[in-house]
Design a protein around this motif. Sequence first.
Motif, mmCIF file in Angstrom:
data_model
loop_
_atom_site.group_PDB
_atom_site.id
_atom_site.type_symbol
_atom_site.label_atom_id
_atom_site.label_comp_id
_atom_site.label_asym_id
_atom_site.label_seq_id
_atom_site.Cartn_x
_atom_site.Cartn_y
_atom_site.Cartn_z
ATOM 1 N N GLY A 1 35.438 50.441 34.356
ATOM 2 C CA GLY A 1 35.606 50.686 35.789
ATOM 3 C C GLY A 1 35.204 49.426 36.527
ATOM 4 N N TYR A 2 36.194 48.791 37.149
ATOM 5 C CA TYR A 2 35.953 47.484 37.797
ATOM 6 C C TYR A 2 35.773 47.711 39.295
ATOM 7 C CZ TYR A 2 36.715 42.509 38.804
ATOM 8 O OH TYR A 2 36.592 41.205 39.216
ATOM 9 N N MET A 3 34.656 47.227 39.822
ATOM 10 C CA MET A 3 34.328 47.461 41.226
ATOM 11 C C MET A 3 34.100 46.138 41.934
ATOM 12 S SD MET A 3 31.783 50.711 40.470
ATOM 13 C CE MET A 3 30.862 50.417 41.930
ATOM 14 N N LEU A 4 34.973 45.845 42.895
ATOM 15 C CA LEU A 4 34.817 44.622 43.685
ATOM 16 C C LEU A 4 33.975 44.925 44.915
ATOM 17 C CD1 LEU A 4 38.415 43.102 43.540
ATOM 18 C CD2 LEU A 4 36.304 42.027 42.698
ATOM 19 N N VAL A 5 33.068 44.016 45.215
ATOM 20 C CA VAL A 5 32.169 44.189 46.352
ATOM 21 C C VAL A 5 32.446 43.082 47.362
ATOM 22 C CG1 VAL A 5 29.737 44.253 47.048
ATOM 23 C CG2 VAL A 5 30.434 45.211 44.827
ATOM 24 N N ASP A 6 32.418 43.452 48.643
ATOM 25 C CA ASP A 6 32.661 42.492 49.719
ATOM 26 C C ASP A 6 31.404 41.644 49.937
ATOM 27 O OD1 ASP A 6 33.176 41.106 51.998
ATOM 28 O OD2 ASP A 6 33.821 42.840 53.174
ATOM 29 N N THR A 7 31.466 40.384 49.521
ATOM 30 C CA THR A 7 30.279 39.530 49.652
ATOM 31 C C THR A 7 30.432 38.535 50.801
ATOM 32 O OG1 THR A 7 31.214 38.156 47.916
ATOM 33 C CG2 THR A 7 29.526 39.723 47.259
ATOM 34 N N GLY A 8 31.321 38.839 51.719
ATOM 35 C CA GLY A 8 31.386 38.028 52.932
ATOM 36 C C GLY A 8 32.547 37.050 52.974
ATOM 37 N N CYS A 9 33.189 36.821 51.829
ATOM 38 C CA CYS A 9 34.370 35.962 51.847
ATOM 39 C C CYS A 9 35.446 36.711 51.079
ATOM 40 C CB CYS A 9 34.094 34.639 51.153
ATOM 41 S SG CYS A 9 33.551 34.801 49.451
ATOM 42 N N GLN A 10 36.696 36.557 51.472
ATOM 43 C CA GLN A 10 37.726 37.231 50.694
ATOM 44 C C GLN A 10 37.947 36.444 49.411
ATOM 45 O OE1 GLN A 10 41.823 37.682 52.166
ATOM 46 N NE2 GLN A 10 41.682 39.785 51.486
ATOM 47 N N THR A 11 37.676 37.093 48.275
ATOM 48 C CA THR A 11 37.838 36.394 46.993
ATOM 49 C C THR A 11 39.288 36.513 46.531
ATOM 50 O OG1 THR A 11 37.251 38.372 45.779
ATOM 51 C CG2 THR A 11 35.450 36.856 46.302
ATOM 52 N N THR A 12 39.632 35.650 45.571
ATOM 53 C CA THR A 12 40.992 35.701 45.010
ATOM 54 C C THR A 12 41.255 37.088 44.445
ATOM 55 O OG1 THR A 12 40.707 33.399 44.405
ATOM 56 C CG2 THR A 12 42.558 34.528 43.413
ATOM 57 N N ALA A 13 40.209 37.681 43.813
ATOM 58 C CA ALA A 13 40.405 38.987 43.175
ATOM 59 C C ALA A 13 40.779 40.061 44.188
ATOM 60 C CB ALA A 13 39.143 39.387 42.416
ATOM 61 N N SER A 14 40.078 40.089 45.334
ATOM 62 C CA SER A 14 40.400 41.150 46.297
ATOM 63 C C SER A 14 41.756 40.881 46.948
ATOM 64 C CB SER A 14 39.288 41.338 47.325
ATOM 65 O OG SER A 14 39.151 40.200 48.129
ATOM 66 N N TYR A 15 42.066 39.608 47.224
ATOM 67 C CA TYR A 15 43.363 39.297 47.830
ATOM 68 C C TYR A 15 44.503 39.632 46.869
ATOM 69 C CZ TYR A 15 47.228 36.894 49.984
ATOM 70 O OH TYR A 15 48.450 36.620 50.532
ATOM 71 N N MET A 16 44.391 39.147 45.624
ATOM 72 C CA MET A 16 45.481 39.328 44.667
ATOM 73 C C MET A 16 45.681 40.788 44.278
ATOM 74 S SD MET A 16 46.916 36.462 44.277
ATOM 75 C CE MET A 16 48.013 36.809 42.909
ATOM 76 N N SER A 17 44.594 41.565 44.294
ATOM 77 C CA SER A 17 44.723 42.971 43.892
ATOM 78 C C SER A 17 45.161 43.848 45.068
ATOM 79 C CB SER A 17 43.397 43.485 43.320
ATOM 80 O OG SER A 17 42.394 43.470 44.316
ATOM 81 N N GLY A 18 45.160 43.277 46.272
ATOM 82 C CA GLY A 18 45.573 44.057 47.441
ATOM 83 C C GLY A 18 44.672 45.251 47.673
#
Length: 253
Positions: A127-144
């Motif tokens: 279970g992969y969980m992305l957390v908002d750390t204040g900058c948009q990372t490539t992972a959050s952008y690319m995964s939409g």
Amino acid sequence: MPFNDLPQPYPTTGRKHFAVLLDPDNLTEASCLNLIALTASHPVDFFFVGGSLIMTDNQAGIIRLLKENSTVPVILFPSNSQHIDRQADGILLLSLISGRNPDFLIGQHVLAAPVLKASGLQVYPTGYMLVDTGCQTTASYMSGTTPIPYDKPAIAACTAMAGELLGLRYIYLDGGSGAYKPVTPEMIAAVRAAVGVPLIVGGGINTADKAKAALEAGADVLVIGNHIEKNPGFLAEVSDLVSSYNVALDVHR
Ligand code: 1GP
């Protein structure tokens, strides 16, 4: 297949593990060999190989180099179903449970399934969980997908619980590669308390203090990529930290 496995679920042993993330786009053969040489005196448990946006065709060559020159297990950290390589030992089969994008919850998995079944790779349902750390990372952008808010450990805990109840055997809490700041110890501790499965933590860990804070909060596997690319000596520093943590654990048993 004989290689050191990721920690087993239920219950976790308390032993800490260290994974070095290698992004094929950012690595030359020489820098990869340099890291391998460092692991002779400063052990690491795994090489994770992958990136959110692989623009080169370096991945296969890097994995070959690792397998020819090191006994450290190579685990794929894929961003989509095209990044499967059977030269590796295993693969994190990531379900992006912090997001609501069906392609990364099941779509890519359907495409990958027949290849994975035939590959002989050890599959780690995660279970992969992305957390908002204040900058948009490539992972959050690319995964939409929208990452989990930084200061909402309860959302992270409930998300991890849902992942565990769905049968996922690992949780990976990630600020994303090169995050300005790592996931908070509070969030790591909340997730650790919420689930029994091993917890992988990464993203933005660039000092020994941050690594220590993540371990103490409950990370079972620490993943570091970016800062080791910039400063290979950090591999040695974190390796020593994890070893001393495990020695202390043995002493207290
Ligand atoms: C990214 O967790 C990994 O997905 C590692 O992050 O590159 O910031 O160490 P860094």
